[in-house]
Design an enzyme around this catalytic site. Structure first.
Site, PDB file in Angstrom:
ATOM      1  N   ASP A 111       0.809  -1.219   0.000  1.00 51.95           N
ATOM      2  CA  ASP A 111       0.000   0.000   0.000  1.00 51.95           C
ATOM      3  C   ASP A 111       0.844   1.271   0.000  1.00 51.95           C
ATOM      4  OD1 ASP A 111       0.932  -0.400   2.591  1.00 51.95           O
ATOM      5  OD2 ASP A 111      -1.037  -0.681   3.479  1.00 51.95           O
ATOM      6  N   ASN A 151      -7.788  -2.543  14.303  1.00 48.84           N
ATOM      7  CA  ASN A 151      -9.167  -2.900  13.924  1.00 48.84           C
ATOM      8  C   ASN A 151      -9.205  -4.079  12.963  1.00 48.84           C
ATOM      9  OD1 ASN A 151      -8.197  -1.768  11.601  1.00 48.84           O
ATOM     10  ND2 ASN A 151      -9.813  -0.245  11.351  1.00 48.84           N
ATOM     11  N   HIS A 194      -7.444  -4.399  10.139  1.00 50.18           N
ATOM     12  CA  HIS A 194      -7.208  -4.160   8.707  1.00 50.18           C
ATOM     13  C   HIS A 194      -5.903  -4.831   8.260  1.00 50.18           C
ATOM     14  CE1 HIS A 194      -5.090  -0.079   9.641  1.00 50.18           C
ATOM     15  NE2 HIS A 194      -4.173  -0.865   9.169  1.00 50.18           N
ATOM     16  N   GLU A 198      -9.905  -1.543   5.232  1.00 54.83           N
ATOM     17  CA  GLU A 198     -10.588  -1.233   6.487  1.00 54.83           C
ATOM     18  C   GLU A 198     -11.911  -1.993   6.581  1.00 54.83           C
ATOM     19  OE1 GLU A 198      -8.984   0.448   8.600  1.00 54.83           O
ATOM     20  OE2 GLU A 198      -8.274   2.381   7.879  1.00 54.83           O
TER      21      GLU A 198
HETATM   22  C1  GLP Z   1      -0.810   0.450   8.687  1.00 55.40           C
HETATM   23  C2  GLP Z   1      -0.479  -0.231   7.328  1.00 55.40           C
HETATM   24  C3  GLP Z   1      -0.559  -1.715   7.433  1.00 55.40           C
HETATM   25  C4  GLP Z   1       0.074  -2.118   8.723  1.00 55.40           C
HETATM   26  C5  GLP Z   1      -0.773  -1.698   9.888  1.00 55.40           C
HETATM   27  C6  GLP Z   1      -0.130  -1.865  11.239  1.00 55.40           C
HETATM   28  O1  GLP Z   1      -1.744   1.426   8.615  1.00 55.40           O
HETATM   29  N1  GLP Z   1      -1.241   0.184   6.210  1.00 55.40           N
HETATM   30  O2  GLP Z   1       0.042  -2.304   6.300  1.00 55.40           O
HETATM   31  O3  GLP Z   1       0.220  -3.508   8.766  1.00 55.40           O
HETATM   32  O4  GLP Z   1      -1.296  -0.413   9.696  1.00 55.40           O
HETATM   33  O5  GLP Z   1       0.852  -0.910  11.457  1.00 55.40           O
HETATM   34  P1  GLP Z   1       1.956  -1.029  12.567  1.00 55.40           P
HETATM   35  O6  GLP Z   1       2.840  -2.161  12.166  1.00 55.40           O
HETATM   36  O7  GLP Z   1       2.674   0.285  12.562  1.00 55.40           O
HETATM   37  O8  GLP Z   1       1.257  -1.295  13.839  1.00 55.40           O
END
Ligand code: GLP
Length: 252
Positions: A67, A135, A137, A142
């Protein structure tokens, strides 16, 4: 689904880092799916350390990222292009032309429609690394997530904007939209490794492993895949372990 619970985030990096190094050594032309966020940082550090020690050859590896924020130029320090260069690509001998991060500026609407085809042309993703949002995702899909979605433009929900505000000077600077591989794009990967650490992820991990498959928890879509390994620390596993009554073998 295979679950591995380790002590801390550093151990996640070692366990998952080794899986990736072994995979690259076994197949130097492997196609890897990479993730961003804080979860994969120790894994990427392991890959850099391994490259410096053992010279693992990344020159024929191809990668696709999950992403990117819409509106952030690749040079923006919070863009996922910048993150991947800074945390991994600049420190190993992967060829930049073999790396793909979704485009979040310019003609991104045209670009998103081609991304799944690009992945297919490369032979498909052999191993997809995933984090998970609080959440549930995955990528930026989402809840409620469309399990048939391919790469597209997605809206971020308020809780994700808040969670990711820690990387920006202020919450107003967090983009409200992103380009993300869809759930279907993710499930097309041959193997998936999901990582998570910390208490904030404990509900998402419980849902992922034993929740009902529901688009309210996008991560539960992974239950439909036949090769998923989940590597978490004790804090992220806490709720799952508490309700399932499983105790960990501490005599390692
Ligand atoms: C982000 C990314 C995801 C990621 C998730 C967790 O928003 N888009 O790809 O896996 O949220 O993030 P983190 O590893 O910083 O907790």
């Amino acid at each position: 689904m295979k679950l591995i619970v380790v002590e801390n985030k550093n151990e996640i990096g070692k366990v998952v880092g080794k899986m990736f190094v072994n995979a690259v050594q076994a197949n130097p032309k492997i196609v890897l799916g990479f993730a961003t966020g804080s979860s994969p940082e120790t894994t990427y550090q392991y890959l850099i350390d391994d490259y410096q020690r053992n010279n693992t050859d990344w020159s024929n590896v191809v990668s696709f990222n999950l992403d990117e924020y819409i509106g952030l130029e690749p040079t923006h320090p919070q863009s996922y292009h910048y993150f991947m260069n800074d945390k991994l690509f600049n420190h190993i001998n992967i060829k930049k032309e073999n790396t793909h991060v979704p485009q979040g500026t310019g003609d991104y609407v045209v670009f998103v429609k081609q991304y799944d085809e690009m992945i297919k042309k490369a032979g498909g993703i052999d191993i997809q690394l995933l984090g998970v949002g609080t959440n549930g995702h995955v990528g930026f899909n989402e809840p409620p997530a469309d399990f048939n979605s391919l790469t597209g433009v997605v809206d971020l929900v308020e809780s994700t904007i808040k969670a990711n505000a820690r990387f920006f000077d202020s919450i107003d600077q967090v983009p409200k939209q992103a380009v993300s591989m869809g759930i279907k794009s993710i499930l097309n990967a041959k193997k998936i490794i999901l990582i998570a650490d910390g208490h904030a992820k404990t509900q998402a991990i419980k849902q992922l492993i034993e929740g009902e498959i529901s688009n309210e928890w996008p991560c539960t879509s992974l239950q439909m895949h036949n090769d998923v390994t989940v590597v978490v620390d004790k804090e992220a596993a806490a709720e799952l372990l508490r309700t399932s009554g499983i105790t960990l073998n501490e005599n390692k």
